[in-house]
Design a protein around this motif. Structure first.
Motif, PDB file in Angstrom:
ATOM      1  N   LEU A 147       0.808  -1.214   0.000  1.00  0.00           N
ATOM      2  CA  LEU A 147       0.000   0.000   0.000  1.00  0.00           C
ATOM      3  C   LEU A 147       0.842   1.267   0.000  1.00  0.00           C
ATOM      4  N   GLN A 148       2.162   1.101  -0.002  1.00  0.00           N
ATOM      5  CA  GLN A 148       3.038   2.267  -0.093  1.00  0.00           C
ATOM      6  C   GLN A 148       3.987   2.167  -1.282  1.00  0.00           C
TER       7      GLN A 148
ATOM      8  N   MET B  28       0.898   4.744  -4.796  1.00  0.00           N
ATOM      9  CA  MET B  28       0.815   6.168  -4.462  1.00  0.00           C
ATOM     10  C   MET B  28       0.519   7.006  -5.701  1.00  0.00           C
TER      11      MET B  28
ATOM     12  N   ILE C 243      -3.196   6.703  -6.594  1.00  0.00           N
ATOM     13  CA  ILE C 243      -4.034   7.479  -5.682  1.00  0.00           C
ATOM     14  C   ILE C 243      -3.970   8.960  -6.037  1.00  0.00           C
TER      15      ILE C 243
ATOM     16  N   SER D  15      -7.190  11.160  -7.422  1.00  0.00           N
ATOM     17  CA  SER D  15      -7.684  12.241  -6.566  1.00  0.00           C
ATOM     18  C   SER D  15      -7.285  13.620  -7.072  1.00  0.00           C
TER      19      SER D  15
ATOM     20  N   ASN E 285      -1.736  12.919  -1.902  1.00  0.00           N
ATOM     21  CA  ASN E 285      -2.667  11.992  -1.270  1.00  0.00           C
ATOM     22  C   ASN E 285      -2.072  10.594  -1.160  1.00  0.00           C
ATOM     23  N   GLY E 286      -1.307  10.187  -2.184  1.00  0.00           N
ATOM     24  CA  GLY E 286      -0.663   8.880  -2.155  1.00  0.00           C
ATOM     25  C   GLY E 286       0.294   8.745  -0.993  1.00  0.00           C
TER      26      GLY E 286
ATOM     27  N   LYS F 259       0.199  10.567   1.775  1.00  0.00           N
ATOM     28  CA  LYS F 259      -0.598  10.608   3.009  1.00  0.00           C
ATOM     29  C   LYS F 259      -1.165   9.227   3.326  1.00  0.00           C
ATOM     30  N   PHE F 260      -1.683   8.581   2.281  1.00  0.00           N
ATOM     31  CA  PHE F 260      -2.234   7.238   2.439  1.00  0.00           C
ATOM     32  C   PHE F 260      -1.155   6.271   2.901  1.00  0.00           C
TER      33      PHE F 260
ATOM     34  N   ARG G  83      -0.235   6.922   6.617  1.00  0.00           N
ATOM     35  CA  ARG G  83      -1.271   6.452   7.548  1.00  0.00           C
ATOM     36  C   ARG G  83      -1.256   4.927   7.643  1.00  0.00           C
ATOM     37  N   ASN G  84      -1.110   4.274   6.504  1.00  0.00           N
ATOM     38  CA  ASN G  84      -1.078   2.815   6.488  1.00  0.00           C
ATOM     39  C   ASN G  84       0.156   2.290   7.207  1.00  0.00           C
TER      40      ASN G  84
END
Length: 240
Positions: free
Chosen positions: A125-126, A131, A134, A138, A148-149, A151-152, A155-156
């Motif tokens: 997810l990273q 990224m 994403i 967005s 946003n990528g 940030k995601f 957070r993950n």
């Protein structure tokens, strides 16, 4: 007459990127098993892995790729995905070096459990591709300073690291003769080979790792160990 498993495979080559956590895991495994190997740098930031030629070797267009020659058939063996590579290394060279897998069946399941938390629950997810997608999807939706990528990914990574801290603490509490590594062992295991590269990644996304003292302690022990020292991305970058 077929070769023994130990002598069957030769001319091992690892193709990867210095900063890739998946590549770092496989470097650790090769060093643990004391297998000589050639290293080929693939610059994923320049799109080298996205080329048509590279896609023929790995349709996922990702690193690492392990290559070797099967002396029984003369065929070039090509394996991708770090878990498959590490398992192949251990099975192809069973008596070389040290194993990243504990002998105890429960302990072995625990290190695989930790590895999968990273391999399936955090790292994919990273990825750069995740990224970028994403950010693309967005685009124009919100005003952002950090993509946003990213940030995601941050957070993950935070939630995954938090889970790893809890898992490692719980496992170690049950170990009597406790060593410094992730599952309380006195030598690094598969769990350490997955945790430490993930912590390196987490710092790239500005995750506050000081909140996870057990993982910091495990990381310190690992980074003092030759398998991790010699394979560290900062060392590999200087060699490329």
């Amino acid at each position: 007459m077929p070769s023994t498993t130990q002598s069957r495979f030769a001319n091992v080559k690892l193709r990867g990127f210095w900063r890739s956590s998946c590549t770092w895991r496989t470097r650790i495994a090769l060093l643990a098993k004391e297998i000589p190997f050639e290293y080929e740098s693939i610059n994923i930031l320049d799109g080298e892995a996205a080329s048509a030629d590279f896609e023929k070797d790995n349709p996922m267009r990702q690193v690492p790729i392990l290559e070797c020659i099967d002396n029984d058939t003369g065929e070039k063996i090509r394996i991708f995905q770090s878990v498959a590579i590490i398992e192949f290394i251990h099975e192809a060279f069973p008596v070389s070096g040290s194993s990243l897998y504990p002998s105890d069946i429960v302990a072995k399941a625990r290190v695989r459990e930790i590895a999968e938390v990273v391999n399936a629950g955090i790292q994919p997810l990273q990825n750069l591709s995740a990224m970028a997608l994403i950010d693309e999807l967005s685009a124009g939706m919100v005003e952002i300073q950090l993509g946003n990528g990213q940030k995601f990914a941050k957070r993950n990574s935070e939630s995954g690291i938090e889970a790893l801290e809890k898992i490692v603490v719980e496992i170690r509490q049950k170990v009597v003769d406790r060593g410094p590594f992730a599952i309380g062992s006195h030598n690094p295991t598969l769990a350490d080979a997955f945790i430490i590269p993930q912590m390196y990644n987490a710092r790239r996304f500005c995750v506050e790792l000081e909140e996870y003292p057990m993982l910091i302690s495990v990381e310190k022990a690992c980074l003092d160990h030759p398998w991790f020292k010699s394979s560290h991305p900062d060392i590999i970058k200087k060699l490329e």
